[in-house]
Design a protein around this motif. Structure first.
Motif, PDB file in Angstrom:
ATOM      1  N   GLU A   1       0.826  -1.216   0.000  1.00  0.00           N
ATOM      2  CA  GLU A   1       0.000   0.000   0.000  1.00  0.00           C
ATOM      3  C   GLU A   1       0.858   1.263   0.000  1.00  0.00           C
ATOM      4  OE1 GLU A   1      -2.563  -0.312   3.390  1.00  0.00           O
ATOM      5  OE2 GLU A   1      -3.674  -2.018   2.537  1.00  0.00           O
ATOM      6  N   THR A   2       2.104   1.151   0.459  1.00  0.00           N
ATOM      7  CA  THR A   2       2.987   2.318   0.540  1.00  0.00           C
ATOM      8  C   THR A   2       3.978   2.380  -0.615  1.00  0.00           C
ATOM      9  OG1 THR A   2       4.595   1.163   1.944  1.00  0.00           O
ATOM     10  CG2 THR A   2       2.799   2.333   3.060  1.00  0.00           C
ATOM     11  N   VAL A   3       3.849   1.461  -1.581  1.00  0.00           N
ATOM     12  CA  VAL A   3       4.733   1.440  -2.750  1.00  0.00           C
ATOM     13  C   VAL A   3       4.036   2.155  -3.894  1.00  0.00           C
ATOM     14  CG1 VAL A   3       5.789  -0.063  -4.491  1.00  0.00           C
ATOM     15  CG2 VAL A   3       5.894  -0.694  -2.077  1.00  0.00           C
ATOM     16  N   ASP A   4       4.676   3.178  -4.450  1.00  0.00           N
ATOM     17  CA  ASP A   4       4.044   3.875  -5.579  1.00  0.00           C
ATOM     18  C   ASP A   4       5.029   4.122  -6.721  1.00  0.00           C
ATOM     19  OD1 ASP A   4       5.580   5.802  -4.409  1.00  0.00           O
ATOM     20  OD2 ASP A   4       3.929   7.105  -3.827  1.00  0.00           O
ATOM     21  N   GLY A   5       6.079   3.336  -6.775  1.00  0.00           N
ATOM     22  CA  GLY A   5       7.052   3.429  -7.870  1.00  0.00           C
ATOM     23  C   GLY A   5       7.627   2.050  -8.126  1.00  0.00           C
ATOM     24  N   PRO A   6       8.733   1.973  -8.846  1.00  0.00           N
ATOM     25  CA  PRO A   6       9.365   0.675  -9.089  1.00  0.00           C
ATOM     26  C   PRO A   6       9.701  -0.033  -7.774  1.00  0.00           C
ATOM     27  CG  PRO A   6      10.363   2.376 -10.456  1.00  0.00           C
ATOM     28  CD  PRO A   6       9.449   3.075  -9.493  1.00  0.00           C
ATOM     29  N   LEU A   7       9.587  -1.358  -7.787  1.00  0.00           N
ATOM     30  CA  LEU A   7       9.826  -2.163  -6.587  1.00  0.00           C
ATOM     31  C   LEU A   7      10.977  -3.130  -6.833  1.00  0.00           C
ATOM     32  CD1 LEU A   7       8.990  -3.161  -3.752  1.00  0.00           C
ATOM     33  CD2 LEU A   7       7.296  -4.614  -4.880  1.00  0.00           C
ATOM     34  N   ILE A   8      12.001  -3.038  -5.996  1.00  0.00           N
ATOM     35  CA  ILE A   8      13.163  -3.922  -6.074  1.00  0.00           C
ATOM     36  C   ILE A   8      13.154  -4.782  -4.820  1.00  0.00           C
ATOM     37  CG2 ILE A   8      15.690  -4.059  -6.146  1.00  0.00           C
ATOM     38  CD1 ILE A   8      14.195  -0.862  -7.265  1.00  0.00           C
ATOM     39  N   ALA A   9      13.097  -6.099  -4.979  1.00  0.00           N
ATOM     40  CA  ALA A   9      13.071  -7.026  -3.849  1.00  0.00           C
ATOM     41  C   ALA A   9      14.394  -7.776  -3.784  1.00  0.00           C
ATOM     42  CB  ALA A   9      11.920  -8.011  -4.005  1.00  0.00           C
ATOM     43  N   VAL A  10      14.979  -7.821  -2.600  1.00  0.00           N
ATOM     44  CA  VAL A  10      16.230  -8.542  -2.404  1.00  0.00           C
ATOM     45  C   VAL A  10      15.977  -9.648  -1.389  1.00  0.00           C
ATOM     46  CG1 VAL A  10      18.654  -8.384  -1.710  1.00  0.00           C
ATOM     47  CG2 VAL A  10      17.566  -6.448  -2.880  1.00  0.00           C
ATOM     48  N   GLY A  11      16.013 -10.891  -1.853  1.00  0.00           N
ATOM     49  CA  GLY A  11      15.802 -12.040  -0.975  1.00  0.00           C
ATOM     50  C   GLY A  11      14.641 -12.906  -1.422  1.00  0.00           C
ATOM     51  N   ASP A  12      14.795 -14.202  -1.207  1.00  0.00           N
ATOM     52  CA  ASP A  12      13.802 -15.178  -1.645  1.00  0.00           C
ATOM     53  C   ASP A  12      12.486 -15.052  -0.889  1.00  0.00           C
ATOM     54  OD1 ASP A  12      15.478 -17.712  -3.201  1.00  0.00           O
ATOM     55  OD2 ASP A  12      16.613 -16.201  -2.123  1.00  0.00           O
ATOM     56  N   VAL A  13      12.549 -14.944   0.437  1.00  0.00           N
ATOM     57  CA  VAL A  13      11.329 -14.915   1.234  1.00  0.00           C
ATOM     58  C   VAL A  13      10.561 -13.613   0.989  1.00  0.00           C
ATOM     59  CG1 VAL A  13      10.403 -14.990   3.585  1.00  0.00           C
ATOM     60  CG2 VAL A  13      12.271 -16.517   2.941  1.00  0.00           C
ATOM     61  N   VAL A  14      11.283 -12.504   0.906  1.00  0.00           N
ATOM     62  CA  VAL A  14      10.642 -11.218   0.596  1.00  0.00           C
ATOM     63  C   VAL A  14       9.950 -11.293  -0.764  1.00  0.00           C
ATOM     64  CG1 VAL A  14      11.138  -8.816  -0.024  1.00  0.00           C
ATOM     65  CG2 VAL A  14      12.173  -9.809   2.009  1.00  0.00           C
TER      66      VAL A  14
ATOM     67  N   LYS B   1      12.197   3.548   1.007  1.00  0.00           N
ATOM     68  CA  LYS B   1      11.709   4.404  -0.081  1.00  0.00           C
ATOM     69  C   LYS B   1      12.864   5.305  -0.478  1.00  0.00           C
ATOM     70  CE  LYS B   1       7.298   5.975  -0.925  1.00  0.00           C
ATOM     71  NZ  LYS B   1       6.746   5.058  -1.841  1.00  0.00           N
ATOM     72  N   ILE B   2      13.261   5.249  -1.743  1.00  0.00           N
ATOM     73  CA  ILE B   2      14.495   5.888  -2.195  1.00  0.00           C
ATOM     74  C   ILE B   2      14.399   7.416  -2.154  1.00  0.00           C
ATOM     75  CG2 ILE B   2      16.140   6.080  -4.098  1.00  0.00           C
ATOM     76  CD1 ILE B   2      15.932   3.290  -2.697  1.00  0.00           C
ATOM     77  N   THR B   3      15.375   7.991  -1.459  1.00  0.00           N
ATOM     78  CA  THR B   3      15.531   9.451  -1.408  1.00  0.00           C
ATOM     79  C   THR B   3      17.014   9.751  -1.617  1.00  0.00           C
ATOM     80  OG1 THR B   3      16.002   9.485   0.963  1.00  0.00           O
ATOM     81  CG2 THR B   3      13.671   9.666   0.308  1.00  0.00           C
ATOM     82  N   ASP B   4      17.330  11.012  -1.856  1.00  0.00           N
ATOM     83  CA  ASP B   4      18.734  11.403  -1.982  1.00  0.00           C
ATOM     84  C   ASP B   4      19.503  11.106  -0.698  1.00  0.00           C
ATOM     85  OD1 ASP B   4      18.483  12.196  -4.603  1.00  0.00           O
ATOM     86  OD2 ASP B   4      18.122  14.305  -4.110  1.00  0.00           O
ATOM     87  N   GLU B   5      18.830  11.245   0.438  1.00  0.00           N
ATOM     88  CA  GLU B   5      19.486  10.968   1.719  1.00  0.00           C
ATOM     89  C   GLU B   5      19.889   9.497   1.823  1.00  0.00           C
ATOM     90  OE1 GLU B   5      18.350  10.984   6.452  1.00  0.00           O
ATOM     91  OE2 GLU B   5      17.335  12.427   5.138  1.00  0.00           O
ATOM     92  N   HIS B   6      18.973   8.580   1.426  1.00  0.00           N
ATOM     93  CA  HIS B   6      19.306   7.148   1.438  1.00  0.00           C
ATOM     94  C   HIS B   6      20.469   6.862   0.498  1.00  0.00           C
ATOM     95  CE1 HIS B   6      15.104   6.269   3.019  1.00  0.00           C
ATOM     96  NE2 HIS B   6      15.922   5.731   3.896  1.00  0.00           N
ATOM     97  N   ARG B   7      20.420   7.471  -0.693  1.00  0.00           N
ATOM     98  CA  ARG B   7      21.506   7.249  -1.649  1.00  0.00           C
ATOM     99  C   ARG B   7      22.852   7.685  -1.070  1.00  0.00           C
ATOM    100  NH1 ARG B   7      18.036   9.655  -5.663  1.00  0.00           N
ATOM    101  NH2 ARG B   7      16.997   8.001  -6.810  1.00  0.00           N
ATOM    102  N   ALA B   8      22.869   8.853  -0.442  1.00  0.00           N
ATOM    103  CA  ALA B   8      24.112   9.382   0.132  1.00  0.00           C
ATOM    104  C   ALA B   8      24.631   8.458   1.240  1.00  0.00           C
ATOM    105  CB  ALA B   8      23.890  10.789   0.669  1.00  0.00           C
ATOM    106  N   GLU B   9      23.732   7.960   2.084  1.00  0.00           N
ATOM    107  CA  GLU B   9      24.129   7.035   3.156  1.00  0.00           C
ATOM    108  C   GLU B   9      24.757   5.769   2.579  1.00  0.00           C
ATOM    109  OE1 GLU B   9      21.152   5.936   6.080  1.00  0.00           O
ATOM    110  OE2 GLU B   9      20.368   7.988   6.007  1.00  0.00           O
ATOM    111  N   MET B  10      24.134   5.216   1.535  1.00  0.00           N
ATOM    112  CA  MET B  10      24.647   3.981   0.936  1.00  0.00           C
ATOM    113  C   MET B  10      25.975   4.230   0.221  1.00  0.00           C
ATOM    114  SD  MET B  10      22.803   1.660   1.962  1.00  0.00           S
ATOM    115  CE  MET B  10      22.434   2.683   3.378  1.00  0.00           C
TER     116      MET B  10
END
Length: 195
Positions: A45-58, A162-171
């Motif tokens: 319900e909170t996803v409103d753009g492309p979705l990238i899943a990492v992991g089998d169970v997810v 949810k991808i933001t510039d802040e998340h990108r900078a942290e990574m």
């Protein structure tokens, strides 16, 4: 299913090895990078753009909720054990790229595959021979604004970033602290051409 050109098992000093997770960073990766959700429907319900899943169970839970991720990375394992056959069959059914990526590393083939999958028009599943966990980090850097990266937090649930510039900078900062060829890593992740 296609195999990336350079997915054959290689020696540790092969040019496929880009980054290796140093032991002193492991504790930082244990903290979730976003809110944890246990219900896939609520998460979606909170996803409103492309979705990238990492992991089998997810990936399995998202598929069960009726949503095929735009990019899914699976390795047939959860918490270092093989996933149930039902999960394995569900998450690998649409696998279109197969690559090798050793545990605690980010190798060139998986970075290329991630880049290709993010640019693809169709949902893409990458089957990783080795380990896919760390690919969440470059996925956060490379995913478009407004995209969601979802990965598993063992025994807790699904972490939704949810991808933001802040998340990108942290990574970016975190990945710069890995050992290896960071220049080549960034060149591969951020360009269409193979570096």
């Amino acid at each position: 299913m296609t195999r990336d050109d350079d997915t054959q098992p290689t020696s540790p000093d092969s040019d496929d090895q880009l980054l290796v997770l140093p032991d002193d960073l492991r504790h930082e990766l244990k903290e979730p990078m976003g809110p944890i959700e246990t219900d896939a429907d609520r998460l979606l319900e909170t996803v409103d753009g492309p979705l990238i899943a990492v992991g089998d169970v997810v990936t399995y839970h998202l598929l069960q909720a009726g949503h095929r991720p735009d990019v899914a990375l699976v390795d047939g394992r959860t918490k270092r054990s093989a996933v149930d056959e039902e999960i394995h069959e569900a998450v690998t059914a649409g696998a279109s790229i197969e690559v090798r990526n050793p545990p605690a590393e980010l190798a060139a083939p998986v970075v290329r595959a991630l880049r290709r999958a993010l640019e693809a028009d169709e949902p893409t599943t990458i089957l990783v021979d080795g380990e896919e966990d760390l690919v969440a980090l470059p996925a956060i850097v490379a995913a478009p604004e407004g995209a969601s990266v979802v990965y598993g937090q063992p025994d807790e649930g699904m972490v939704h970033v949810k991808i933001t510039d802040e998340h990108r900078a942290e990574m970016r900062d975190l990945l710069e602290r890995f050992e290896g060829d960071t220049d080549r890593f960034w060149a591969l992740l951020e360009s269409d051409a193979d570096a």
